[in-house]
Design an enzyme around this catalytic site. Structure first.
Site, short mmCIF file in Angstrom:
data_model
loop_
_atom_site.label_atom_id
_atom_site.label_comp_id
_atom_site.label_asym_id
_atom_site.label_seq_id
_atom_site.Cartn_x
_atom_site.Cartn_y
_atom_site.Cartn_z
CE LYS A 199 29.18 43.35 46.60
NZ LYS A 199 30.25 42.36 46.76
CE LYS A 255 31.41 45.80 44.33
NZ LYS A 255 31.71 44.51 44.81
C1 PBG Z 1 32.59 39.68 45.73
C2 PBG Z 1 32.83 40.94 45.01
C3 PBG Z 1 32.15 41.39 43.88
C4 PBG Z 1 32.81 42.54 43.48
C5 PBG Z 1 33.84 42.79 44.39
N1 PBG Z 1 33.83 41.79 45.34
C6 PBG Z 1 31.04 40.79 43.09
C7 PBG Z 1 29.75 40.47 43.74
O1 PBG Z 1 29.44 40.92 44.84
O2 PBG Z 1 29.01 39.70 43.13
C8 PBG Z 1 32.45 43.34 42.26
C9 PBG Z 1 33.54 44.16 41.70
C10 PBG Z 1 33.31 44.61 40.31
O3 PBG Z 1 32.25 44.35 39.69
O4 PBG Z 1 34.22 45.26 39.80
N2 PBG Z 1 31.91 39.69 46.89
#
Ligand code: PBG
Length: 331
Positions: A199, A255
């Site tokens: 991520k 992601k």
């Molecule tokens: C939270 C989380 C996020 C997303 C999914 N779970 C945001 C972040 O990490 O700040 C992003 C999903 C999206 O942008 O569609 N941990």
């Protein structure tokens, strides 16, 4: 002999039938996970930045999921939108077993057992500062071990409420092992873990953060670089994935997806584990905005962005286009 006499690639593209026979990668509604946002209000509320997506009451979410099952979508990722008043520095609401996410999961699991339910494990919907963990007051940085201690409880509660898979999205070190151990200790051997393993510290999460109210600064930017991966790094991303394999993840996620196809591809060549990809809110919003201006053909852009993620090697994709693409694929 002249080369054109031997090799004519267009022969294999000359008819829709042969194009279909030779298509190498496929997109099907069953490859898609639909994100669903719930809140504790009666009225639904469209999400600015995610056109066509709403914050729904739990009963509305139930109807929405039932309807989406009818489109062939099998899996749903449920995100809670918590009022600012219920948030604090520690994200305490995350462990309130009467809280919104637990009630919603119970409701859906009870009424629609055929829907596969995925629930994020992270504190950002619950913290006033919007970080995924508790902040160490001295360093103003996320306290890794204190956060993991909360997340492992949260994962057990989510499993108890009906999540088939928990999806740690926090990027704390050691959380997969801690969550696997906690699930097992509580008898949830069959609850799986989809790890947000690779991520990245991306600006493309902005519409999501505004949807759950976890950031309000310029363009909803929030600096998570002490725990999310530097977008410049691929070896580090693969190491994270390898670590989560060892710690007990069932599925590895990359992601965002569209700008990280090389990471998906590289991971595909370096793991036998299933791979998920998350086409995040900013990727969706960018296509929507361009289409709204008449600069892109919306449905084609949606399909092309998703088949590219499949071609890179993802088994399945979290996407805000899930319903639209499912409808297109059904003709
Ligand atoms: C939270 C989380 C996020 C997303 C999914 N779970 C945001 C972040 O990490 O700040 C992003 C999903 C999206 O942008 O569609 N941990």
């Amino acid at each position: 002999m002249e080369i054109l006499q031997i090799r004519r690639f267009r022969r294999l593209r000359s008819h829709a039938g042969i194009r279909d026979l030779l298509q190498e990668n496929h997109l099907d509604p069953k490859h898609l996970v639909l994100p669903v946002f719930v809140h504790d209000e009666r009225e639904s509320q469209e999400i600015v930045g995610l056109p066509g997506h709403y914050r729904l009451s739990p009963p509305e979410a139930l109807n929405y999921i039932r309807d989406s099952l009818g489109l062939g979508i099998r899996a749903f990722s449920v995100f809670p939108v918590v009022p600012q008043l219920s948030k604090d520095m520690q994200g305490s609401e995350a462990l309130n077993r009467e809280g919104l996410i637990y009630r919603t999961l119970k409701l859906i699991r009870g009424q629609l057992p055929e829907a596969l339910l995925i629930a994020d494990v992270a504190l950002d919907p619950y913290t006033t500062h919007g970080h995924d963990g508790v902040l160490d007051v001295k360093t103003r940085d996320v306290d890794n071990d204190a956060t993991v201690a909360i997340l492992e409880k949260m994962a057990v509660y989510l499993a108890a409420a009906g999540a088939h898979f928990v999806a740690p999205s926090d990027m704390m070190d050691g959380r997969i092992y801690a969550i696997r151990s906690a699930l097992n200790a509580n008898g949830f051997h069959q609850t799986g873990i989809i790890s947000y393993a690779a991520k990245f510290a991306s600006c493309y999460y902005a519409p999501f953060r505004s949807a759950i109210g976890s950031a309000t600064g310029t363009a909803n930017y929030l600096d998570k670089r002490t725990y999310q991966i530097n977008p410049a790094n691929i070896r580090e991303a693969i190491r994270e994935c390898k670590q989560d394999e060892v710690e007990g993840a069932d599925i590895l996620m990359v992601k965002p997806a569209g700008h990280y196809l090389d990471v998906i591809h590289c991971l595909r060549q370096n793991t036998m584990f299933p791979i998920a990809a998350f086409q995040v809110s900013g990727e969706y919003a960018a296509i929507c905005a361009a289409a709204e201006k008449g600069l892109l053909y919306r449905s084609q852009a949606a399909m092309e962005s998703l088949i590219a993620i499949r071609r890179a090697g993802a088994d399945f994709i979290f996407t805000y286009f899930a319903r639209e693409v499912a409808e297109l694929l059904r003709g």
